[in-house]
Every structure is written in C-alpha cells, then in structure tokens.
Design a protein around this motif. Structure first.
Motif, mmCIF file in Angstrom:
data_model
loop_
_atom_site.group_PDB
_atom_site.id
_atom_site.type_symbol
_atom_site.label_atom_id
_atom_site.label_comp_id
_atom_site.label_asym_id
_atom_site.label_seq_id
_atom_site.Cartn_x
_atom_site.Cartn_y
_atom_site.Cartn_z
ATOM 1 N N ALA A 93 64.284 81.082 93.061
ATOM 2 C CA ALA A 93 64.667 79.620 93.470
ATOM 3 C C ALA A 93 63.144 78.958 91.665
ATOM 4 O O ALA A 93 64.197 78.293 91.736
ATOM 5 C CB ALA A 93 63.091 78.618 94.309
ATOM 6 N N MET A 94 62.700 79.868 91.571
ATOM 7 C CA MET A 94 62.254 80.141 90.582
ATOM 8 C C MET A 94 63.381 79.984 89.155
ATOM 9 O O MET A 94 63.204 78.551 88.299
ATOM 10 C CB MET A 94 60.885 80.267 89.614
ATOM 11 N N VAL A 95 63.840 80.587 89.180
ATOM 12 C CA VAL A 95 65.243 81.512 88.244
ATOM 13 C C VAL A 95 66.316 80.326 88.243
ATOM 14 O O VAL A 95 66.593 79.943 87.259
ATOM 15 C CB VAL A 95 65.236 82.780 87.796
ATOM 16 N N MET A 96 66.266 79.778 89.454
ATOM 17 C CA MET A 96 67.077 78.900 89.414
ATOM 18 C C MET A 96 67.412 77.396 89.186
ATOM 19 O O MET A 96 67.506 76.212 89.002
ATOM 20 C CB MET A 96 68.057 78.636 90.876
ATOM 21 N N GLY A 97 65.445 77.630 88.490
ATOM 22 C CA GLY A 97 64.806 76.044 88.793
ATOM 23 C C GLY A 97 64.898 75.317 90.047
ATOM 24 O O GLY A 97 64.316 74.041 89.669
ATOM 25 N N GLU A 98 64.907 75.694 90.988
ATOM 26 C CA GLU A 98 64.305 74.704 91.879
ATOM 27 C C GLU A 98 63.122 75.118 92.831
ATOM 28 O O GLU A 98 62.669 73.858 93.539
ATOM 29 C CB GLU A 98 65.100 75.680 93.432
ATOM 30 N N ALA A 99 62.242 75.366 91.911
ATOM 31 C CA ALA A 99 60.673 75.608 91.991
ATOM 32 C C ALA A 99 59.755 75.862 90.790
ATOM 33 O O ALA A 99 60.442 76.628 90.374
ATOM 34 C CB ALA A 99 60.637 76.630 93.451
ATOM 35 N N PRO A 100 58.862 75.293 90.524
ATOM 36 C CA PRO A 100 57.882 74.948 89.216
ATOM 37 C C PRO A 100 57.682 76.982 89.730
ATOM 38 O O PRO A 100 57.741 77.986 90.529
ATOM 39 C CB PRO A 100 57.123 74.991 90.053
ATOM 40 N N PRO A 101 57.341 77.630 88.337
ATOM 41 C CA PRO A 101 57.147 79.130 88.721
ATOM 42 C C PRO A 101 55.319 78.872 89.131
ATOM 43 O O PRO A 101 54.304 78.002 88.677
ATOM 44 C CB PRO A 101 55.816 78.746 86.637
ATOM 45 N N ASP A 102 55.637 80.301 90.222
ATOM 46 C CA ASP A 102 54.590 80.169 91.105
ATOM 47 C C ASP A 102 53.368 81.126 90.341
ATOM 48 O O ASP A 102 54.774 82.546 90.189
ATOM 49 C CB ASP A 102 55.063 80.759 92.185
ATOM 50 N N PRO A 103 52.082 81.245 90.394
ATOM 51 C CA PRO A 103 51.256 82.264 89.563
ATOM 52 C C PRO A 103 51.445 82.936 90.701
ATOM 53 O O PRO A 103 50.916 84.360 90.145
ATOM 54 C CB PRO A 103 49.770 80.778 89.876
ATOM 55 N N GLY A 104 51.400 82.958 92.048
ATOM 56 C CA GLY A 104 51.762 84.127 92.867
ATOM 57 C C GLY A 104 52.783 85.251 91.913
ATOM 58 O O GLY A 104 52.538 86.469 93.413
ATOM 59 N N LEU A 105 53.780 84.860 92.079
ATOM 60 C CA LEU A 105 54.903 86.023 91.593
ATOM 61 C C LEU A 105 54.093 86.981 89.726
ATOM 62 O O LEU A 105 54.627 87.511 89.946
ATOM 63 C CB LEU A 105 55.961 85.375 90.915
ATOM 64 N N GLY A 106 53.099 87.081 89.848
ATOM 65 C CA GLY A 106 52.417 87.782 89.100
ATOM 66 C C GLY A 106 53.350 87.638 87.919
ATOM 67 O O GLY A 106 53.904 86.317 87.326
ATOM 68 N N ASP A 107 53.351 88.373 87.171
ATOM 69 C CA ASP A 107 54.057 88.519 85.599
ATOM 70 C C ASP A 107 55.266 88.453 85.811
ATOM 71 O O ASP A 107 56.544 87.676 84.852
ATOM 72 C CB ASP A 107 54.248 89.892 85.093
ATOM 73 N N LEU A 111 59.764 85.223 83.444
ATOM 74 C CA LEU A 111 61.125 84.824 82.810
ATOM 75 C C LEU A 111 61.448 83.488 83.763
ATOM 76 O O LEU A 111 62.634 83.237 83.787
ATOM 77 C CB LEU A 111 61.935 86.142 84.412
ATOM 78 N N ALA A 112 59.925 82.970 83.956
ATOM 79 C CA ALA A 112 60.428 81.068 84.527
ATOM 80 C C ALA A 112 61.830 80.621 83.369
ATOM 81 O O ALA A 112 62.221 79.455 83.676
ATOM 82 C CB ALA A 112 59.248 81.059 84.554
ATOM 83 N N GLY A 113 61.512 80.516 82.531
ATOM 84 C CA GLY A 113 62.155 80.067 81.128
ATOM 85 C C GLY A 113 64.218 80.219 81.293
ATOM 86 O O GLY A 113 64.716 79.229 80.679
ATOM 87 N N VAL A 114 63.840 81.235 81.908
ATOM 88 C CA VAL A 114 65.736 81.702 82.696
ATOM 89 C C VAL A 114 66.214 80.539 82.831
ATOM 90 O O VAL A 114 67.352 79.938 82.567
ATOM 91 C CB VAL A 114 65.500 83.130 83.218
#
Length: 138
Positions: A93-107, A111-114
């Motif tokens: 969801a983050m990579v597809m731009g469907e959800a904002p970056p989630d700090p729970g995803l760690g490092d 790749l959120a900018g993708v």
C-alpha cells in the motif's frame, strides 16, 4: 517519511551489503523477473509452526529491487505467517501510494519515495510478489 538523504543511504547500504542473500535448501521458493528492466529475484521461505523461520533471496537487478529484497528478509524474520502477510500488504500500500509511510514498517519506509516513480514500483515489489508466491506454495 525519512529524509531523502537517509532513505538513499539505507537503500544504498542494502544494495551494496545485502542481508539474507542466499538459498535455503529444500524450502519453498518462487522466482520472478521484471522484463521491463531485467530485475530477477528468487525468494525462499521456510515456515515452521506458523512462523517465518527463515527467509532468503538471490537475484540481480537495480538498487531498489535488491534493497527491497534485503530489507524484506530482515523485516519478516520470526514473524507469524499472518503478520508477514499483513506487513507485505502494508508495504505494498505504501509503495503503490495508497497509504502514507508507516513508521511501523521500520527501514522499509526508505522505499516510500518509490510511490512517486510508477516505473520503479515493480522493482520495489518484485521480492514481495515472489514471497507471496512462495508462501502460497508452502
């Protein structure tokens, strides 16, 4: 979202010094490629008692595909299969731009900018798609 310089540093580090690289003999695996750019990845996953006991990958490709695979192996180790699938869904969801970056995803947030680079989304998702295929065959 991480500062761009830090995100770039994490991606570069995982591309140059991949974690979880190698095969797992006898474990379910799936190989996928991205014909558009030539990335290739095979993901092995050893489930044990409903958990991801071990996950590894091999392959070649761009910094994004290789960093994504490396980050994935660290993020999934020891998780239950349900937790692994949920993490994969949140990452997708983050990579597809469907959800904002989630700090729970760690490092993985590196790749959120993708999400802004439509052609690179496939690179960032290649190992995760292979993981899902390997889990389906487990």
């Amino acid at each position: 979202m991480l500062p761009e310089a830090l995100a770039r540093q994490i991606i570069t580090d995982h591309e140059r010094h991949p974690r979880g690289k190698g095969e797992i003999e006898g474990a379910p695996h799936a190989a996928l490629d991205n014909p558009g750019c030539g990335d290739q990845v095979t993901v092995w996953v050893r489930p044990l008692a409903g958990r991801v006991a071990e996950v590894r990958f091999t392959g070649r490709g761009c910094a994004i595909s290789q960093a994504s695979a490396s980050l994935m192996t660290g993020a999934l180790a020891g998780k239950s299969l349900d937790e692994a699938r949920a993490l994969a869904a949140r990452y997708r969801a983050m990579v597809m731009g469907e959800a904002p970056p989630d700090p729970g995803l760690g490092d993985l947030v590196a790749l959120a900018g993708v999400s802004r680079l439509h052609a690179r989304r496939k690179c960032a998702l290649l190992a995760w798609n292979a993981l899902e295929a390997a889990l389906a065959g487990a």
